[in-house]
Design a protein around this motif. Structure first.
Motif, PDB file in Angstrom:
ATOM      1  N   VAL A 252      12.813   5.178   4.180  1.00 45.22           N
ATOM      2  CA  VAL A 252      12.780   5.802   2.849  1.00 45.22           C
ATOM      3  C   VAL A 252      11.323   5.915   2.383  1.00 45.22           C
ATOM      4  O   VAL A 252      10.902   6.945   1.850  1.00 45.22           O
ATOM      5  CB  VAL A 252      13.636   4.982   1.846  1.00 45.22           C
ATOM      6  N   LEU A 253      10.548   4.863   2.628  1.00 46.20           N
ATOM      7  CA  LEU A 253       9.144   4.883   2.200  1.00 46.20           C
ATOM      8  C   LEU A 253       8.325   5.927   2.974  1.00 46.20           C
ATOM      9  O   LEU A 253       7.383   6.502   2.430  1.00 46.20           O
ATOM     10  CB  LEU A 253       8.515   3.495   2.346  1.00 46.20           C
TER      11      LEU A 253
ATOM     12  N   LYS B 270      -0.688   9.994   2.242  1.00 42.48           N
ATOM     13  CA  LYS B 270      -0.653   9.146   1.046  1.00 42.48           C
ATOM     14  C   LYS B 270      -2.011   8.445   0.851  1.00 42.48           C
ATOM     15  O   LYS B 270      -2.555   8.414  -0.244  1.00 42.48           O
ATOM     16  CB  LYS B 270       0.482   8.121   1.202  1.00 42.48           C
ATOM     17  N   TYR B 271      -2.520   7.897   1.929  1.00 44.41           N
ATOM     18  CA  TYR B 271      -3.801   7.184   1.873  1.00 44.41           C
ATOM     19  C   TYR B 271      -4.914   8.118   1.395  1.00 44.41           C
ATOM     20  O   TYR B 271      -5.614   7.845   0.416  1.00 44.41           O
ATOM     21  CB  TYR B 271      -4.109   6.586   3.249  1.00 44.41           C
TER      22      TYR B 271
ATOM     23  N   ILE C  90      -1.748   2.297  -5.001  1.00 41.45           N
ATOM     24  CA  ILE C  90      -1.023   1.011  -4.999  1.00 41.45           C
ATOM     25  C   ILE C  90       0.474   1.189  -4.705  1.00 41.45           C
ATOM     26  O   ILE C  90       1.023   0.547  -3.809  1.00 41.45           O
ATOM     27  CB  ILE C  90      -1.225   0.290  -6.368  1.00 41.45           C
ATOM     28  N   GLY C  91       1.137   2.048  -5.477  1.00 41.87           N
ATOM     29  CA  GLY C  91       2.598   2.196  -5.363  1.00 41.87           C
ATOM     30  C   GLY C  91       3.031   2.734  -4.005  1.00 41.87           C
ATOM     31  O   GLY C  91       2.308   3.501  -3.370  1.00 41.87           O
ATOM     32  N   GLU C  92       4.187   2.293  -3.556  1.00 45.15           N
ATOM     33  CA  GLU C  92       4.777   2.666  -2.257  1.00 45.15           C
ATOM     34  C   GLU C  92       3.846   2.322  -1.093  1.00 45.15           C
ATOM     35  O   GLU C  92       3.775   3.041  -0.101  1.00 45.15           O
ATOM     36  CB  GLU C  92       5.210   4.133  -2.241  1.00 45.15           C
TER      37      GLU C  92
ATOM     38  N   GLU D  97      -4.615  -0.231   1.707  1.00 44.72           N
ATOM     39  CA  GLU D  97      -4.823  -1.160   2.832  1.00 44.72           C
ATOM     40  C   GLU D  97      -3.593  -1.156   3.738  1.00 44.72           C
ATOM     41  O   GLU D  97      -3.722  -1.167   4.976  1.00 44.72           O
ATOM     42  CB  GLU D  97      -5.099  -2.576   2.306  1.00 44.72           C
ATOM     43  N   ILE D  98      -2.417  -1.123   3.128  1.00 44.48           N
ATOM     44  CA  ILE D  98      -1.185  -1.117   3.933  1.00 44.48           C
ATOM     45  C   ILE D  98      -1.046   0.220   4.676  1.00 44.48           C
ATOM     46  O   ILE D  98      -0.603   0.256   5.832  1.00 44.48           O
ATOM     47  CB  ILE D  98       0.050  -1.431   3.048  1.00 44.48           C
TER      48      ILE D  98
END
Ligand SMILES: Cc1cc2nc3c(=O)[nH]c(=O)nc-3n(C[C@H](O)[C@H](O)[C@H](O)COP(=O)(O)OP(=O)(O)OC[C@H]3O[C@@H](n4cnc5c(N)ncnc54)[C@H](O)[C@@H]3O)c2cc1C
Length: 380
Positions: free
Chosen positions: A237-238, A319-320, A360-362, A366-367
């Motif tokens: 989903v992410l 996204k990043y 930050i969200g989702e 870093e992730i």
């Protein structure tokens, strides 16, 4: 590569018109009051913007990711908060049920979510487990034909106003990727309530709250997919959700850029428009170039998603990059506006505050880099 430009143009115009007419006049009022305008969400539902990817047979708009990106970008240009709420509703709650629900669940919930009759929430994060969501503490213990949920989820978009939530809870051992299950929980279920609403830096008109489960009994028919599949489902989903945050980032960045171009041409210092100074025009050139690159990455990820391809790496890259560009462009916009950019009389102050959520969200930047690097290294 992309879908019909004509169709995208129509959708873009319709989203822009709605945002200009129904969102723009109230943006600062909602922001100041931290008011989440449920009525506007309902209107967005009537236009089909809350079930963008949901097939027609379930009451949705049956559109693809390119259209979805376009809608989020147009709304994000005007108000990041509403863009975030539309993204979370479509990609997370609705997206999870659409991808993993059985026929009964899809027939019951998708029409309600797509029409806006129900506002959707999605609960993965907890107070002590954000990036490391697999260590979640919220448990679901089997009792007859029910599961009993105990624990809480934090930072949940629509945690108070949501009519239905997809909730991830532990049904197995800690750190077992097969030890987490997804449940559909409706508001009003005994033992399910909202907790503290967060007082945020930005995205203030998008409601973010804690949700709490105290001996909350959920019937086993509300399990999404198989018991133990919840974490794997959430990661998928992410993957799609991150494309929506990239699109939202693009919207905020474009809003900040467009306001900056206009202001730079109008504002005069030393007897000439500040756009004449290379220091300012080069900022605009950098903003435009990075926004264009972010859009290409985002549209590429959307294209892969539309074609049923794996988007873990492409979604994380989009996204990043787009979220970092969003922060960069909003920061430069405040600089271009000078002192006026630091006030609430001009829109760039809000872009600047809203932009930070995107990294930050989702999944934080870093992730995203973890996801991208793992994917790259696996390929070698
Ligand atoms: C406005 C808003 C809306 C949200 N909506 C939802 C929602 O609807 N549903 C939901 O479930 N969640 C939601 N979230 C939660 C969001 O997804 C988390 O905040 C995010 O995943 C980060 O988790 P954390 O805040 O616990 O930060 P942490 O995980 O504690 O991270 C803190 C810092 O450490 C870094 N870090 C952590 N682990 C690593 C690592 N292994 N390597 C390198 N750096 C690392 C992070 O990048 C970050 O810089 C929302 C958050 C916000 C702010």
């Amino acid at each position: 590569m992309f879908e019909s430009i004509e169709n995208l143009g129509m959708i873009e115009a319709s989203a822009r018109e709605f945002a200009q007419k129904h969102i723009l006049p109230k943006v600062m009022e909602w922001d100041e009051a931290q008011h989440f305008p449920v009525d506007v969400m309902k209107e967005l539902g009537k236009l089909g913007f809350l079930g963008v990817l949901v097939p027609h047979e379930y009451g949705g708009s049956g559109l693809g990711y390119q259209e979805y990106i376009t809608i989020l970008t147009e709304i994000g240009k005007v108000c990041g908060s509403i863009g975030l709420s539309v993204a979370a509703h479509n990609s997370l709650c609705t997206g999870h049920i659409m991808a993993f629900g059985n026929e009964v669940q899809k027939s019951k919930y998708l029409p309600l979510l797509a029409s806006g009759e129900f506002i959707g929430a999605w609960g993965l994060t907890e107070a002590n487990t954000g990036s490391d969501a697999m260590r979640m503490k919220c448990v679901a213990i089997k009792d007859g034909d029910h599961y009993v949920l105990n624990g809480s989820k934090n930072w949940i978009t629509h945690g108070k106003s949501g009519d239905v939530a997809v909730v991830l809870a532990r049904t197995g051992e800690l750190l077992d990727s097969r030890g987490i299950t997804a449940f559909i929980v409706e508001r009003g279920t005994p033992g399910f309530r909202a907790g503290k609403k967060e007082n945020k830096l930005g995205m203030r008109a998008s409601e973010t709250a804690e949700i709490i489960f105290e001996d909350c009994r959920v019937h086993e028919s509300q399990v999404l997919g198989q018991v133990g599949d919840g974490f794997i489902q959430a990661m998928k989903v992410l993957d799609g959700g991150r494309i929506s945050i990239a699109a939202l980032s693009l919207g905020i960045a474009k809003g900040a850029y467009e306001a900056s171009v206009k202001y730079a041409k109008e504002r005069e210092q030393f007897g000439q428009p500040i756009a004449n100074f290379q220091a300012i025009s080069f900022k605009l050139a950098d903003m435009a170039t990075r926004i264009q690159a972010a859009e290409l990455l985002t549209r590429q990820a959307a294209d892969l998603k539309n074609n049923g391809k794996k988007v873990t790496e492409a979604g994380a890259m989009a996204k990043y990059y787009a979220s970092e560009v969003c922060v960069y462009a909003s920061n430069e916009a405040v600089q271009i506006f000078g002192g006026y950019g630091y006030t609430k009389d001009f829109p760039v102050e809000k872009y600047y505050r809203d932009s930070k959520l995107c990294t930050i969200g989702e999944g934080t930047s870093e992730i995203q880099k973890l996801v991208i690097s793992r994917s790259i290294l696996k390929e070698q």
